[in-house]
Write an enzyme that holds these catalytic residues in place. Structure first.
Site, PDB file in Angstrom:
ATOM      1  CE  LYS A  61      -3.802   1.935   2.828  1.00  0.00           C
ATOM      2  NZ  LYS A  61      -4.648   1.688   4.024  1.00  0.00           N
ATOM      3  CB  SER A 110      -8.101   3.448   3.197  1.00  0.00           C
ATOM      4  OG  SER A 110      -7.224   2.826   4.123  1.00  0.00           O
ATOM      5  CB  SER A 135      -8.174   0.366   5.911  1.00  0.00           C
ATOM      6  OG  SER A 135      -8.940   1.535   5.837  1.00  0.00           O
TER       7      SER A 135
HETATM    8  N1  GLN Z   1     -12.998   3.552   6.821  1.00  0.00           N
HETATM    9  C1  GLN Z   1     -12.329   3.953   8.026  1.00  0.00           C
HETATM   10  C2  GLN Z   1     -12.002   5.418   7.969  1.00  0.00           C
HETATM   11  O1  GLN Z   1     -12.292   6.023   6.987  1.00  0.00           O
HETATM   12  C3  GLN Z   1     -11.125   3.110   8.258  1.00  0.00           C
HETATM   13  C4  GLN Z   1      -9.930   3.561   7.544  1.00  0.00           C
HETATM   14  C5  GLN Z   1      -8.720   2.734   7.836  1.00  0.00           C
HETATM   15  O2  GLN Z   1      -8.813   1.675   8.447  1.00  0.00           O
HETATM   16  N2  GLN Z   1      -7.576   3.262   7.428  1.00  0.00           N
HETATM   17  O3  GLN Z   1     -11.473   5.961   8.897  1.00  0.00           O
END
Ligand code: GLN
Length: 498
Positions: free
Chosen positions: A84, A159, A183
């Protein structure tokens, strides 16, 4: 062998990570051939899904050649991986899906990535993500959107959507994501792959660009639990460069998969708060069927009560935004990252650089977090959220006194359409309802392919989630592996990518 019967050359892009490693170790295929096969597949298929922000063909081929020459050995020798774009590497760019870091070249490599490379892994490239890991659909990337390999009109989740989609489309043998509130697990569920979020502190965060430091954790995407155990074992362990990394021994997770357990029947915890009738019924069905699989293997279902579950979303979105507002203060246009061309004075330089560099969701989070931390509101919001966080952790502590793991959905439904939630931040946030509490409590959890949902003409993967006690990865993975040994969901491939 009958005349005319020929063996096809082994195709490393359709194997598990372990099989790929074994094929390279057994010299059925060279590391260079395996890397080339993946690079060619990326060139052919990635334009349909846009998983990668950049690839490193030359460097990857050099790494592979080193393996073939016997100069690099290790448990991942020659295995091609994707990472990532939030993980720093001293090669290529580390953009975090943001204009702010569009041209950022990190001066060092994240510990987790370094450990993979030292174990012989080949890094194919960096994958797309929501800007600074804020989002659940990868639509918040400043670069482009990534599409779900099961249905290109749908999001891959986020994400870490680029890594999950790359895994789902067989563009790498394994991938890294990060999980602050889901994420890794949510995109794994949407793309039909395994996603493991380890215990907070299990893997060093050094070189991971911070979003919310008390929640962030690095973890693997794979096709199988075995592969996840292998990658976790390589990355886990204490790192003097990250004071929050745990100084706890790292078990042999791979060997642990074959262990018989403690001889007692497995106790699988089910909480009604996770099986809401608001979920897509096909998700609840997948959880019920998974429980049946475990029951047939001698496990018992234990009903547990998690009364604070519903406070997870507000608590998470206070803690995460508060920490983000503080972490992202470093992007001031002075030190590194985007700098405006048109500043009148220093304050104007800060304001314009940040206004130009950050996208709308990141700005929203910074404002929410700054508000929650501001004097007068701190006690009412941030401090209160910390107290509720403790109550949420208490729910898990009580549950694990009664069961070995919790079984629940990863998400409320399958992947949604691109554009469906992007203008409704609250709907997007609600998407994380079954994942954020795990981060608030610092626990390990894994999402596994657990079935399919029929949505119109489209068949989409559904994830089931197993949650374990802190540093209970060995048991968690053993139970997850047991499930995979008795199901075939993880072997299904999206028709569009074969
Ligand atoms: N969807 C969650 C957020 O927007 C989790 C994001 C993540 O785990 N980086 O904060």
């Amino acid at each position: 062998m009958k005349e005319g019967l020929r063996f096809l050359p082994m195709d490393p892009t359709h194997t598990t990570l372990l099989e790929c490693r074994q094929a390279i170790a057994g010299r059925q295929i060279s590391a260079v051939e395996a890397t080339q096969a993946y690079l060619q597949r990326i060139a052919r298929i990635d334009p349909k899904f846009s998983c990668f922000v950049e690839t490193y063909p030359q460097r990857a081929m050099e790494q592979a050649a080193q393996v073939d020459a016997g100069k690099v050995r290790g448990p991942l020798a020659g295995v091609p991986l994707a990472i990532k774009d939030v993980l720093c590497t001293d090669y290529g760019r580390t953009t975090c899906g943001s204009h702010m870091l569009e041209n950022f070249r990190a001066p060092y490599t994240a510990t987790a990535v370094r450990k993979l490379e030292e174990a012989g892994a080949v890094i194919l490239g960096k994958t797309n993500m929501d800007e600074f890991a804020m989002g659940s659909s990868t639509e918040n990337s400043a670069h482009f959107i990534t599409r779900n390999p099961w249905d290109p009109s749908r999001v891959p989740g986020g994400s870490s959507g680029g890594s999950a989609a790359a895994m789902g489309a067989d563009l790498c043998a394994g991938a890294l994501g990060t999980d602050t509130g889901g994420s890794i697990r949510q995109p794994a569920a949407y793309c039909g792959v395994v996603g493991l979020k380890p215990t907070y502190g299990r893997i060093s965060r050094w070189g991971l660009v911070a979003f919310a430091s008390s929640l962030d954790q690095i973890g693997p995407f794979t096709r199988t639990v075995t592969d996840a155990a292998l990658l976790l074992g390589v990355m886990a362990g204490h790192d003097p460069l990250d004071s929050t990394s745990a100084n706890a021994p790292v078990p042999d997770y791979l060997a642990g998969l074959a262990q018989p357990g403690n001889g007692q029947p497995l106790r699988i915890g089910l909480a009604k708060q996770y099986l809401s009738d608001q979920n897509d019924p096909q998700v609840n069905q997948a959880v019920a069927e998974a429980m049946e699989v475990f029951r047939k293997l001698g496990a018992t279902a234990v009903e547990v009560d998690m009364p604070h579950t519903e406070y997870g979303i507000p608590t998470y979105y206070l803690v995460a935004t508060a920490e983000a507002s503080s972490n992202l203060a470093r992007y001031d246009g002075v030190h590194y990252g985007h700098r405006t061309n048109e500043a009148e004075d220093l304050v104007d330089l800060y304001c314009r650089s940040r206004a130009e560099g950050f996208g709308p969701e990141v700005k929203r989070r910074i404002m929410l977090g700054t508000y929650a931390l501001s004097s007068g509101y701190y006690d009412a919001y941030y401090l209160r959220a910390l107290k509720v966080r403790r109550l949420i952790k208490g729910d898990f502590d009580r549950a694990f006194a009664q069961c070995d793991v919790l079984l629940c959905p990863t998400t409320t439904g399958p992947a949604f359409k691109i554009g469906d939630k992007i203008d409704d931040p609250l709907a997007m946030y609600m998407n994380d309802v079954y994942t954020v509490n795990v981060n608030l409590a610092g626990l390990p959890a894994v999402s596994l392919p657990g079935g399919f949902a029929q949505v119109g003409q489209t068949r989409l993967p559904v994830g089931i989630q197993l949650i374990g006690p802190a540093f209970g990865e060995e048991t968690l993975l053993r139970i997850a592996h047991l499930f995979q040994q008795h199901t075939l969901f993880h072997q299904a491939r999206p028709a569009a990518v074969v």
